[in-house]
Design a protein around this motif. Structure first.
Motif, PDB file in Angstrom:
ATOM      1  N   PRO A 250      86.461  33.893 -44.051  1.00  0.00           N
ATOM      2  CA  PRO A 250      86.400  33.764 -42.583  1.00  0.00           C
ATOM      3  C   PRO A 250      84.991  33.945 -42.019  1.00  0.00           C
ATOM      4  O   PRO A 250      84.564  33.176 -41.151  1.00  0.00           O
ATOM      5  N   LEU A 251      84.260  34.945 -42.521  1.00  0.00           N
ATOM      6  CA  LEU A 251      82.936  35.221 -41.962  1.00  0.00           C
ATOM      7  C   LEU A 251      81.933  34.124 -42.305  1.00  0.00           C
ATOM      8  O   LEU A 251      81.161  33.678 -41.451  1.00  0.00           O
ATOM      9  N   THR A 252      81.927  33.689 -43.548  1.00  0.00           N
ATOM     10  CA  THR A 252      80.986  32.632 -43.922  1.00  0.00           C
ATOM     11  C   THR A 252      81.328  31.325 -43.230  1.00  0.00           C
ATOM     12  O   THR A 252      80.439  30.590 -42.788  1.00  0.00           O
ATOM     13  N   SER A 253      82.614  31.028 -43.085  1.00  0.00           N
ATOM     14  CA  SER A 253      83.011  29.784 -42.415  1.00  0.00           C
ATOM     15  C   SER A 253      82.572  29.786 -40.953  1.00  0.00           C
ATOM     16  O   SER A 253      82.079  28.777 -40.436  1.00  0.00           O
ATOM     17  N   PHE A 256      78.841  29.225 -40.846  1.00  0.00           N
ATOM     18  CA  PHE A 256      78.440  27.845 -41.130  1.00  0.00           C
ATOM     19  C   PHE A 256      78.290  27.026 -39.848  1.00  0.00           C
ATOM     20  O   PHE A 256      77.434  26.153 -39.745  1.00  0.00           O
ATOM     21  N   TYR A 257      79.157  27.281 -38.876  1.00  0.00           N
ATOM     22  CA  TYR A 257      79.124  26.525 -37.626  1.00  0.00           C
ATOM     23  C   TYR A 257      77.867  26.817 -36.812  1.00  0.00           C
ATOM     24  O   TYR A 257      77.543  26.082 -35.874  1.00  0.00           O
ATOM     25  N   LEU A 264      72.642  24.206 -44.331  1.00  0.00           N
ATOM     26  CA  LEU A 264      73.918  24.109 -45.047  1.00  0.00           C
ATOM     27  C   LEU A 264      73.740  23.425 -46.400  1.00  0.00           C
ATOM     28  O   LEU A 264      74.313  23.854 -47.407  1.00  0.00           O
ATOM     29  N   MET A 265      72.957  22.355 -46.428  1.00  0.00           N
ATOM     30  CA  MET A 265      72.713  21.659 -47.696  1.00  0.00           C
ATOM     31  C   MET A 265      71.969  22.568 -48.676  1.00  0.00           C
ATOM     32  O   MET A 265      72.271  22.589 -49.869  1.00  0.00           O
ATOM     33  N   ALA A 266      71.008  23.333 -48.163  1.00  0.00           N
ATOM     34  CA  ALA A 266      70.271  24.252 -49.024  1.00  0.00           C
ATOM     35  C   ALA A 266      71.186  25.338 -49.575  1.00  0.00           C
ATOM     36  O   ALA A 266      71.059  25.739 -50.734  1.00  0.00           O
ATOM     37  N   TRP A 267      72.110  25.821 -48.742  1.00  0.00           N
ATOM     38  CA  TRP A 267      73.063  26.830 -49.195  1.00  0.00           C
ATOM     39  C   TRP A 267      73.960  26.271 -50.297  1.00  0.00           C
ATOM     40  O   TRP A 267      74.268  26.954 -51.280  1.00  0.00           O
ATOM     41  N   GLU A 268      74.397  25.032 -50.154  1.00  0.00           N
ATOM     42  CA  GLU A 268      75.241  24.410 -51.174  1.00  0.00           C
ATOM     43  C   GLU A 268      74.496  24.310 -52.510  1.00  0.00           C
ATOM     44  O   GLU A 268      75.068  24.557 -53.566  1.00  0.00           O
ATOM     45  N   GLU A 269      73.209  23.970 -52.428  1.00  0.00           N
ATOM     46  CA  GLU A 269      72.417  23.897 -53.654  1.00  0.00           C
ATOM     47  C   GLU A 269      72.242  25.289 -54.263  1.00  0.00           C
ATOM     48  O   GLU A 269      72.325  25.477 -55.475  1.00  0.00           O
ATOM     49  N   TYR A 270      72.015  26.271 -53.399  1.00  0.00           N
ATOM     50  CA  TYR A 270      71.766  27.634 -53.843  1.00  0.00           C
ATOM     51  C   TYR A 270      72.999  28.283 -54.466  1.00  0.00           C
ATOM     52  O   TYR A 270      72.911  29.030 -55.440  1.00  0.00           O
ATOM     53  N   SER A 271      74.174  27.982 -53.895  1.00  0.00           N
ATOM     54  CA  SER A 271      75.410  28.643 -54.337  1.00  0.00           C
ATOM     55  C   SER A 271      76.310  27.721 -55.160  1.00  0.00           C
ATOM     56  O   SER A 271      77.518  27.957 -55.258  1.00  0.00           O
ATOM     57  N   ALA A 272      75.723  26.678 -55.738  1.00  0.00           N
ATOM     58  CA  ALA A 272      76.528  25.680 -56.452  1.00  0.00           C
ATOM     59  C   ALA A 272      77.345  26.283 -57.582  1.00  0.00           C
ATOM     60  O   ALA A 272      78.453  25.824 -57.888  1.00  0.00           O
ATOM     61  N   ASP A 273      76.842  27.326 -58.217  1.00  0.00           N
ATOM     62  CA  ASP A 273      77.538  27.920 -59.356  1.00  0.00           C
ATOM     63  C   ASP A 273      78.515  29.026 -58.960  1.00  0.00           C
ATOM     64  O   ASP A 273      79.182  29.608 -59.822  1.00  0.00           O
TER      65      ASP A 273
END
Length: 370
Positions: A250-253, A256-257, A264-273
């Motif tokens: 809930p908090l991260t979602s 994100f907004y 957001l794209m950088a976070w996806e790359e950073y947390s991909a694993d």
């Protein structure tokens, strides 16, 4: 037998003194610091002189009094005068900036063992409160520890501190509160009754978190504001024993907004694993990104200053190295490399500035990114 005319003369003097002390009470009730603060020293002298006159006249009347009714009347006058005297003196002490600082320092020093070496501590600013429910607990804790529970601070002085701590529209609601000792407890109780509701505070914390303003300029200041407010609100909910450690999704979602598409794209790359989004990890990522922008001199308007341009090679290598750790978008790395490789100064009468053209990425909603 006392001369009746002499008694009446002294009684009239006593009434005049009581009228004067009442005029002083009216003055503090209408006190305007901007207009009247310079009058405090002279009015304090006047107050002390009035006290001496009252005691002198009253002693004469007590010595001459023969009936019980007169003695009881003089006792009542003494109680009334002393109460007003202490209220007025306490008010003047609270309204005098130099005296107020000295009082705070004396109170702080008295909290330490007198056998310890005396150290002059910096002035402690009293907390303020503007009616924001999410800031009530912090204000209440600090005010209670500094003022409310201080047994050696007069009630009228506590009231002065309390009213001066209130700001904005909330302060205007107490404009007509008279500065008397009897009004401190009712004023404090009214604030506690209005704001000290755990269920409501929890709702306001979550409401404020959801209502955080989304980023507009992708600046380090915006990121820092989001991080600071997110931490403050989540810590507040945790203090009220909300299970925030179980609220990663809930908090991260919600957070994100508030972020832009690049972040957001950088976070996806950073947390991909990672198998799931974790709120502490997201905050850590944002704080690291803020440090990168500040260290590489990428300001709010996306520009290197002259010093950064002179040391472009060092800056480029630093940003490239830390961006691999922090997940900096590849487009941003390319832009920084281009600027850092350029050695031609910008023709201008102003100090040399090299503009960074940030890559434009399509905005994505949290659902599209995830």
């Amino acid at each position: 037998m006392p001369n009746e005319n002499q008694i009446n003369k002294q009684a009239r003097k006593l009434r005049d003194v009581m009228t004067h002390i009442n005029d002083m009470m009216e003055f503090i009730n209408k006190f305007d610091a901007a207009k009247h603060v310079n009058q405090i020293p002279s009015r304090l002298e006047d107050l002390e002189q009035t006290k001496m006159e009252f005691r002198s006249i009253r002693d004469i009347l007590v010595h001459q009094a023969e009936d019980t009714e007169m003695i009881e009347s003089l006792a009542a006058d003494r109680r009334e005068f002393e109460q007003k005297y202490h209220e007025i003196k306490g008010f003047f002490s609270a309204s005098n900036p130099d005296r107020r600082t000295a009082t705070s320092e004396q109170y702080i020093s008295s909290s330490f063992n007198t056998t310890q070496p005396k150290v002059r501590l910096p002035k402690i600013e009293l907390p303020t409160f503007d009616g924001d429910t999410t800031k009530w607990l912090t204000f209440k804790d600090r005010f209670e520890s500094l003022v409310h529970t201080a047994s050696d601070v007069p009630e009228v002085l506590k009231l002065q501190y309390l009213l001066s701590a209130l700001k904005g529209e909330l302060a205007s609601q107490y404009d007509h509160t008279q500065h008397t000792a009897d009004n401190y407890e009712p004023t404090w109780d009214s604030l506690v009754k209005r704001f000290d509701h755990e269920k409501r505070i929890k709702r306001e914390y979550f409401k404020a978190f959801a209502a955080l303003e989304a980023m507009k300029n992708s600046s380090a200041d915006e990121w820092q504001h989001i991080v600071n407010e997110s931490n403050r609100l989540v810590n507040g909910m945790e203090r009220l024993e909300e299970p925030v450690k179980m609220w990663n999704t809930p908090l991260t979602s919600l957070l994100f907004y508030k972020l832009d598409g690049d972040t957001l794209m950088a976070w996806e790359e950073y947390s991909a694993d990672e198998k799931a989004d974790k709120f502490p990890k997201l905050i850590e990522f944002l704080e690291r990104w803020i440090r990168i922008l500040n260290s590489s001199k990428v300001g709010e308007e996306g520009a290197f200053d002259k010093k950064a341009a002179t040391n472009a090679k060092v800056t480029r290598n630093y940003v490239r190295g830390v961006s691999m750790v922090a997940g900096l978008p590849a487009g941003m790395r390319h832009s920084i490399d281009q600027v850092a490789s350029s050695s031609s100064p910008t023709p201008s009468s102003r100090p040399c500035e090299i503009a960074i053209e940030m890559p434009t990425m399509p905005k994505k909603t949290p659902h599209e990114v995830v």
